[in-house]
Design a protein around this motif. Structure first.
Motif, PDB file in Angstrom:
ATOM      1  N   GLU A 174       0.783  -1.235   0.000  1.00  0.00           N
ATOM      2  CA  GLU A 174       0.000   0.000   0.000  1.00  0.00           C
ATOM      3  C   GLU A 174       0.817   1.289   0.000  1.00  0.00           C
ATOM      4  O   GLU A 174       0.427   2.270  -0.630  1.00  0.00           O
ATOM      5  CB  GLU A 174      -1.023   0.005   1.140  1.00  0.00           C
ATOM      6  CG  GLU A 174      -0.414  -0.107   2.535  1.00  0.00           C
ATOM      7  CD  GLU A 174      -1.496  -0.107   3.616  1.00  0.00           C
ATOM      8  OE1 GLU A 174      -2.675  -0.314   3.291  1.00  0.00           O
ATOM      9  OE2 GLU A 174      -1.140   0.116   4.781  1.00  0.00           O
ATOM     10  N   THR A 175       1.962   1.309   0.660  1.00  0.00           N
ATOM     11  CA  THR A 175       2.708   2.576   0.653  1.00  0.00           C
ATOM     12  C   THR A 175       3.503   2.747  -0.648  1.00  0.00           C
ATOM     13  O   THR A 175       3.736   3.876  -1.078  1.00  0.00           O
ATOM     14  CB  THR A 175       3.637   2.702   1.877  1.00  0.00           C
ATOM     15  OG1 THR A 175       4.567   1.616   1.895  1.00  0.00           O
ATOM     16  CG2 THR A 175       2.841   2.702   3.169  1.00  0.00           C
ATOM     17  N   SER A 180       3.610   5.561  -5.895  1.00  0.00           N
ATOM     18  CA  SER A 180       3.369   5.465  -7.329  1.00  0.00           C
ATOM     19  C   SER A 180       2.329   6.497  -7.775  1.00  0.00           C
ATOM     20  O   SER A 180       2.490   7.138  -8.815  1.00  0.00           O
ATOM     21  CB  SER A 180       2.921   4.042  -7.666  1.00  0.00           C
ATOM     22  OG  SER A 180       2.776   3.867  -9.043  1.00  0.00           O
ATOM     23  N   ILE A 181       1.264   6.677  -6.986  1.00  0.00           N
ATOM     24  CA  ILE A 181       0.278   7.711  -7.345  1.00  0.00           C
ATOM     25  C   ILE A 181       0.928   9.092  -7.305  1.00  0.00           C
ATOM     26  O   ILE A 181       0.590   9.974  -8.077  1.00  0.00           O
ATOM     27  CB  ILE A 181      -0.954   7.678  -6.394  1.00  0.00           C
ATOM     28  CG1 ILE A 181      -1.701   6.349  -6.518  1.00  0.00           C
ATOM     29  CG2 ILE A 181      -1.912   8.825  -6.718  1.00  0.00           C
ATOM     30  CD1 ILE A 181      -2.944   6.263  -5.636  1.00  0.00           C
ATOM     31  N   GLY A 186       7.838   3.006  -7.247  1.00  0.00           N
ATOM     32  CA  GLY A 186       7.007   2.390  -6.216  1.00  0.00           C
ATOM     33  C   GLY A 186       7.852   1.706  -5.165  1.00  0.00           C
ATOM     34  O   GLY A 186       7.961   0.485  -5.138  1.00  0.00           O
ATOM     35  N   GLN A 187       8.452   2.474  -4.289  1.00  0.00           N
ATOM     36  CA  GLN A 187       9.232   1.878  -3.204  1.00  0.00           C
ATOM     37  C   GLN A 187       8.512   2.115  -1.876  1.00  0.00           C
ATOM     38  O   GLN A 187       8.175   3.252  -1.539  1.00  0.00           O
ATOM     39  CB  GLN A 187      10.642   2.473  -3.164  1.00  0.00           C
ATOM     40  CG  GLN A 187      11.472   2.021  -4.363  1.00  0.00           C
ATOM     41  CD  GLN A 187      12.941   2.342  -4.242  1.00  0.00           C
ATOM     42  OE1 GLN A 187      13.301   3.426  -3.814  1.00  0.00           O
ATOM     43  NE2 GLN A 187      13.796   1.404  -4.630  1.00  0.00           N
ATOM     44  N   PRO A 188       8.262   1.020  -1.122  1.00  0.00           N
ATOM     45  CA  PRO A 188       7.484   1.133   0.115  1.00  0.00           C
ATOM     46  C   PRO A 188       8.103   2.108   1.115  1.00  0.00           C
ATOM     47  O   PRO A 188       9.313   2.295   1.152  1.00  0.00           O
ATOM     48  CB  PRO A 188       7.502  -0.294   0.658  1.00  0.00           C
ATOM     49  CG  PRO A 188       7.682  -1.153  -0.542  1.00  0.00           C
ATOM     50  CD  PRO A 188       8.580  -0.380  -1.453  1.00  0.00           C
ATOM     51  N   SER A 197      -2.434   8.257   9.175  1.00  0.00           N
ATOM     52  CA  SER A 197      -1.998   9.584   9.609  1.00  0.00           C
ATOM     53  C   SER A 197      -1.146  10.271   8.546  1.00  0.00           C
ATOM     54  O   SER A 197      -1.195  11.493   8.403  1.00  0.00           O
ATOM     55  CB  SER A 197      -1.242   9.496  10.937  1.00  0.00           C
ATOM     56  OG  SER A 197      -0.211   8.538  10.861  1.00  0.00           O
ATOM     57  N   PHE A 198      -0.338   9.512   7.796  1.00  0.00           N
ATOM     58  CA  PHE A 198       0.509  10.119   6.752  1.00  0.00           C
ATOM     59  C   PHE A 198       0.412   9.243   5.515  1.00  0.00           C
ATOM     60  O   PHE A 198       1.127   8.269   5.364  1.00  0.00           O
ATOM     61  CB  PHE A 198       1.958  10.216   7.250  1.00  0.00           C
ATOM     62  CG  PHE A 198       2.867  11.007   6.347  1.00  0.00           C
ATOM     63  CD1 PHE A 198       3.083  12.369   6.558  1.00  0.00           C
ATOM     64  CD2 PHE A 198       3.494  10.392   5.274  1.00  0.00           C
ATOM     65  CE1 PHE A 198       3.915  13.100   5.717  1.00  0.00           C
ATOM     66  CE2 PHE A 198       4.330  11.119   4.428  1.00  0.00           C
ATOM     67  CZ  PHE A 198       4.548  12.473   4.650  1.00  0.00           C
ATOM     68  N   GLY A 199      -0.524   9.580   4.627  1.00  0.00           N
ATOM     69  CA  GLY A 199      -0.757   8.739   3.465  1.00  0.00           C
ATOM     70  C   GLY A 199      -0.434   9.449   2.168  1.00  0.00           C
ATOM     71  O   GLY A 199       0.663   9.980   1.998  1.00  0.00           O
TER      72      GLY A 199
END
Lengths: 424, 158
Positions: A174-175, A180-181, A186-188, A197-199
């Motif tokens: 998910e992170t 990626s968005i 796309g690195q976690p 809290s921090f997305g």
């Protein structure tokens, strides 16, 4: 048997808004507004349903939703994870191409429950045709007043967009998906802080899987208790199992959680060629493999599969018959994790390559006697020592294949060939 | 180097999905749209996308090199990406791979001398129920493949 997600679908012919409405679609959303259900009541209903995350981790959905800060006034985001790339899993693709509005309705309800104004659906890069359909479905919902400002005159507004991936297994984490968005590799991310809290863009964010969101309208319409009762305690509802490999009818089968594996196998047409079930990975390639004997006694729910030493994961049931060489099967999986490691953490970046090379040499008859213990040692030193679960996902198949089928691996080393005649 | 007006309209539509100060979020789509127009992502195409989205070229290159559906080298007119992961392999993907290699006369990651076909090996497409399968030019999924089905699909490509 009760179906929720795939009920009444007729392939490519019944995905549009009008078809979904005919099946009772958007009635749950109308119920919330008509009966003036509060966000707390919606979350309570989801908690009562015992719905657990369908993406792989099985985290209780209602509890996750309650983590979102209630009185936060800035931007908040809702994200759907349709980045379905766990080998063996192909259920979200079918939800998206045959029942996309059920996902959209579920996301609107979730957004209402958590007071979120904007959402994104991250769609796996390899399914372009599904992305195009999802774009059309969102346009339909917007035109009908289900998405956008002041939805159905309720005063609640929610904007939803699709984001198209482009080929990276890790973005199912998910992170990594959030990165990626944001337009990055796309690195976690290291956690904590958690997305609640921090997305996305540093704002509170809730991420759920496609199947999870799609289960929500039924829960609201029929009640959480009724949904829970479809399954087992702590394992509420129905689940789509993607059955692949050596069966006569590979495909998606939606059954109540707790359904015996033998019944699922029968639904998938039984073993191809009437051969014997040798092994099965019950929850996607990252989960430990189980023997055919264990599987035939197993019920398909989170707790039963965990008790047997594996996990339900994403519900991807990979069936292997007696012609399969377990060394060769693991060789392909090990290559996958090596190829898809994002390279951020040393144990995973180096370890997946090391495991891949070692299994390669065992398969090609150049294995050394110490290799099997070294493989086990290596998987122990990857698992739990990385930022994200890809390290665990790479380690679990290796450990379980070597432990469960050790004689087969040993035979490869001792005889420099396979003990399975005419293996595929 | 620029992109067609049609491609720019598509990119603008993607940019509009994200907050005004988060243009970078459209980079994956912009690269996809650019690649569909140009066939592959040349350094000048990457530089153009960077300028368009007000990003550093290196940041765009990082994205282009991380996700495996972007092509940083020229590929054939038809790119065939075959999944060979375990569920597909159990359903005959390696046989189809062998058939494709024989028919096209190339191996994985190679392009036919006439520039018509590139053959690639892919990782899970999330469609294992229809194995074996390949994706044509990143957009069209072709499943339940047999040698006869492969012949039919290739015959329809000019």
């Amino acid at each position: 048997m009760e179906q929720i997600l795939l009920k009444g679908l007729d392939g490519d012919r019944t995905w549009r808004l009008a078809d979904y409405e005919k099946r009772g679609g958007y009635a749950a959303l109308r119920k919330i507004f008509d009966e003036k259900m509060t966000p707390e009541q919606v979350i309570d209903e989801v908690k009562k349903s015992a719905l657990r995350g369908r993406g792989g981790a099985g985290f209780p959905t209602g509890l996750k939703w309650s983590f979102m800060p209630k009185n936060y006034t800035g931007a908040k985001y809702l994200v759907c994870n349709t980045d379905e790339g766990e080998p063996g899993t192909f259920k979200d693709r079918d939800i998206m191409r045959y029942n996309p509005h059920m996902l959209i309705e579920g996301m609107i309800i979730a957004a209402y429950a958590m007071g979120i104004p904007v959402g994104y659906n991250y769609i796996h890069g390899e399914i372009w045709e599904v992305y195009e359909r999802a774009e059309e479905a969102i346009d339909e919902a917007r035109a009908a007043g289900y998405l956008g400002n002041n939805i159905l005159g309720s005063g609640f507004s929610f904007q939803l967009h699709n984001h198209h991936g482009y080929g990276a297994y890790i973005c199912g984490e998910e992170t990594a998906l959030l990165e990626s968005i944001e337009g990055k590799k796309g690195q976690p991310r290291f956690k904590p802080p958690f997305p609640a809290s921090f997305g996305l863009y540093g704002k509170p964010t809730t991420i759920n899987n496609t199947e999870t969101f799609a289960s929500v309208p039924w829960i609201i319409l029929n009640g959480g208790e009724k949904y829970q009762a479809l399954g087992k305690p702590n394992n509420g509802g129905t689940k789509i199992f993607s059955v692949s490999g050596h069966v006569n009818r590979p495909g998606n089968y939606e059954v109540s959680l707790g359904t015996p594996f033998a019944k699922l196998l029968e639904m998938a047409g039984g073993m191809r060629g009437g051969r014997k079930l040798k092994a099965c990975i019950p929850g996607g390639s990252s989960m430990p493999v189980l023997t055919g004997e264990v599987m035939m006694e197993l019920d398909m729910d989170y707790d039963s599969i965990a008790k047997a030493g594996s996990y339900l994961g994403s519900g991807a049931v990979i069936i292997m018959d007696e012609t399969v060489c377990m060394v060769k099967a693991l060789q392909r999986l090990a290559y996958f994790y090596y190829e898809e490691s994002c390279g951020q953490c040393t144990p995973c970046r180096e370890g997946t390559g090391w495991m891949h090379r070692m299994i390669d040499r065992i398969e090609s008859g150049k294995g050394r006697n110490e290799d099997l213990d070294l493989l086990l040692n290596l998987s122990d030193n990857i698992q739990g020592r990385t930022i994200c679960a890809l390290g665990d996902a790479a380690a679990m198949p290796v450990r379980s294949f070597v432990k469960t089928f050790r004689d087969e691996f040993q035979y490869h080393i001792d005889h420099m060939k396979c003990m399975v005649p005419a293996s595929s | 180097m620029t992109l067609s007006a049609e491609s720019l309209v598509k990119i603008d539509r993607e940019i509009a999905k994200y907050p005004a100060d988060q243009k970078q979020s459209a980079v994956m789509s912009a690269l996809r749209i650019a690649q569909m127009e140009k066939g592959w992502l040349a350094p000048e195409t990457i530089a153009f996308v960077a300028k368009y989205l007000e990003m550093e070229s290196i940041a765009v290159y990082e994205v282009a090199s991380f996700y495996n559906m972007y092509d940083l080298k020229p590929v054939g007119k038809y790119k065939i990406t075959l999944c060979t992961n375990l569920p597909c392999a159990l359903s005959g993907a390696n046989d189809i791979g062998g058939y494709l290699k024989g028919k096209l006369g190339i191996g994985f990651n190679e392009t036919t001398p006439d520039g018509k076909y590139t053959l690639k090996e892919g990782e899970c497409f999330g469609a294992c129920g229809e194995a074996p399968l390949f994706i044509l030019n990143n957009v069209k999924m072709c499943g339940s493949l047999t040698p006869a089905e492969v012949d039919k699909i290739l015959a329809e490509l000019e």
